[in-house]
Design an enzyme around this catalytic site. Structure first.
Site, mmCIF file in Angstrom:
data_model
loop_
_atom_site.group_PDB
_atom_site.id
_atom_site.type_symbol
_atom_site.label_atom_id
_atom_site.label_comp_id
_atom_site.label_asym_id
_atom_site.label_seq_id
_atom_site.Cartn_x
_atom_site.Cartn_y
_atom_site.Cartn_z
ATOM 1 N N HIS A 239 1.582 3.980 4.118
ATOM 2 C CA HIS A 239 2.129 3.488 5.387
ATOM 3 C C HIS A 239 1.817 2.001 5.598
ATOM 4 O O HIS A 239 2.718 1.177 5.741
ATOM 5 C CB HIS A 239 1.530 4.271 6.555
HETATM 6 C C1 BDR Z 1 -0.395 5.458 10.504
HETATM 7 O O1 BDR Z 1 -1.396 6.194 11.200
HETATM 8 C C2 BDR Z 1 -2.648 5.988 10.593
HETATM 9 O O2 BDR Z 1 -3.301 7.203 10.417
HETATM 10 C C3 BDR Z 1 -2.408 5.252 9.302
HETATM 11 O O3 BDR Z 1 -3.465 4.352 9.029
HETATM 12 C C4 BDR Z 1 -1.116 4.530 9.539
HETATM 13 O O4 BDR Z 1 -1.326 3.278 10.145
HETATM 14 C C5 BDR Z 1 0.589 6.426 9.879
HETATM 15 O O5 BDR Z 1 1.212 7.211 10.848
#
Ligand code: BDR
Ligand code: CA
Length: 310
Positions: A239
Site C-alpha cells: 500500500h
Molecule cells: C493502509 O493502512 C495501514 O494499515 C497501512 O500501513 C496502509 O497505510 C492500508 O489500508
C-alpha cells in the site's frame, strides 16, 4: 531528473517501513522530515518505529511526532496485521530512540512549506490527522503545498469495513478536510494498492539480495503475508510503497481526475471515499484517483531500489 522537497507523514507500520526503505533510495525525493501519527499503532510507537527503520536504512532524517488521536472519532489501530509493536515483532537492536522533539508534526509541515516557497509535496501514508491540524492552524498553508499524495481510500471497496479503507476510516473528518483543502490530492487507494502486491516468492527473491535491509524487509512482512494468504490474496499489498513510487514515477500507474468526498456521518459507510468516477452526477474535481499499476514494472522497481542497499 526532477528532485523535489517532501515530507513523509506515516504510521509505521510494516508497509510504511518498506515505503521508508524505498524513499531513501529515490534521489528524486528530498525528504525534509518524517512526521508520524497514530494509526497502525499508538503515536509513541510510530515515532519510535520511524527511528528504528531509519537505523536499518542508515539514513538521517529528522522525525517529529504528531497526533495521538483522531480529530473527533474513536481511535482504531491495526495491530492484527502489523503486530502490537507495529513492525511484526521484528526487533532492531542498536537503534537509538531520541527524546520526542518539542516541535510538532503540523508546525514542521508549515515551516518546511514556507522554506520550500511553494514547492513542498506531502506524501501521507497514515491517517490524515497531522495534515488536517496543519491546515486548520495555518490558513495560508494550502497555497504553499504543491501536491498531496496519499495512501488511503478507494473508489470501490474497503478493508477495515466493507465501505472504508483503514487510513480514512481512522480519521474521516481529517481526511475530508484534506480533500477539501484546495491542494490537489492524488489518492493511491485500495483500487490500485491491492494490485500492487508482492508474492511470497517475490519477497523471498528480495530477501535473497542478502543485505541487512533485505532481511529486515523479509522479516517484517511475514505476519502480513500469513494474514494475506488467509484472506486468499495473491500476495502482500504494498500500500504505502505504491504511494511513494507514484509520487516519483506516475508512469507506472494510471490515474483519473475525480471529485472525492469522505463520508463522515454514515452508520455503515463512515470513512468511505465517495468519488464521482463511476457516476453521471459529478462533484467539483479535487483529486486524482489512481486505478491501475503496471505490476511487473512495479515489482522490478521495488527490487531494484532495495538492491541498492549493498
Ligand atoms: C493502509 O493502512 C495501514 O494499515 C497501512 O500501513 C496502509 O497505510 C492500508 O489500508
Ligand atoms: Ca501506513
Amino acid at each position: 531528473m526532477k528532485r523535489f522537497p517532501v515530507i513523509l507523514d506515516c504510521d509505521p507500520g510494516v508497509d510504511d517501513a518498506v515505503a521508508i526503505l524505498l524513499a531513501k533510495q529515490l534521489p528524486e525525493l528530498d525528504v525534509r522530515a518524517i512526521t508520524t501519527v497514530a494509526g497502525n499503532v499508538e503515536v509513541e510507537k510510530t515515532y519510535a518505529n520511524a527511528h528504528r527503520i531509519l537505523h536499518v536504512a542508515k539514513w538521517e532524517v529528522p522525525v517529529y511526532m504528531g497526533a495521538a488521536r483522531p480529530l473527533i472519532g474513536t481511535q482504531v489501530t491495526a495491530t492484527g496485521i502489523h503486530g502490537a509493536d507495529g513492525l511484526g515483532g521484528v526487533e532492531v537492536p542498536g537503534a537509538a530512540i531520541p527524546p520526542v522533539p518539542e516541535e510538532r508534526a503540523w508546525d514542521v509541515i508549515y515551516r518546511e512549506a514556507v522554506a520550500a516557497g511553494g514547492a513542498l509535496e506531502l506524501i501521507a501514508v497514515g491517517p490524515l490527522t497531522n495534515l488536517a491540524i496543519a491546515f486548520a492552524k495555518y490558513r495560508e498553508l494550502p497555497k504553499l503545498i504543491r501536491r498531496i499524495v496519499i495512501m488511503g481510500g478507494a473508489a470501490t471497496l474497503g478493508n477495515t469495513t466493507p465501505a472504508a479503507e483503514f487510513n480514512i476510516y481512522a480519521d474521516p473528518e481529517a481526511a475530508e478536510m484534506v480533500f477539501q483543502s484546495g491542494v490537489p490530492v492524488h489518492m493511491v487507494g485500495l483500487d490500485v494498492t491491492l494490485k500492487s502486491y508482492l508474492t511470497a516468492s517475490e519477497i523471498d527473491a528480495i530477501a535473497a539480495l542478502g543485505s541487512e535491509q533485505a532481511k529486515f524487509f523479509h522479516g517484517i512482512l511475514q505476519n502480513v503475508l500469513a494474514f494475506s494468504t488467509k484472506l486468499g490474496l495473491p500476495g502482500v499489498s504494498m500500500h504505502d510503497p505504491a504511494a511513494v513510487l507514484y509520487a516519483v514515477d506516475a508512469s507506472l500507474f494510471q490515474a483519473e481526475e475525480a471529485g472525492v468526498h469522505v463520508e463522515c456521518k454514515g452508520s455503515i459507510t463512515r470513512g468511505k471515499t465517495v468519488t464521482d468516477l463511476y457516476s453521471d452526477a459529478q462533484f467539483e474535481k479535487n483529486a486524482y484517483v489512481v486505478t491501475e499499476v503496471d505490476r511487473p514494472a512495479f515489482v522490478e522497481r521495488v527490487k531494484t531500489l532495495l538492491a541498492r542497499y549493498a
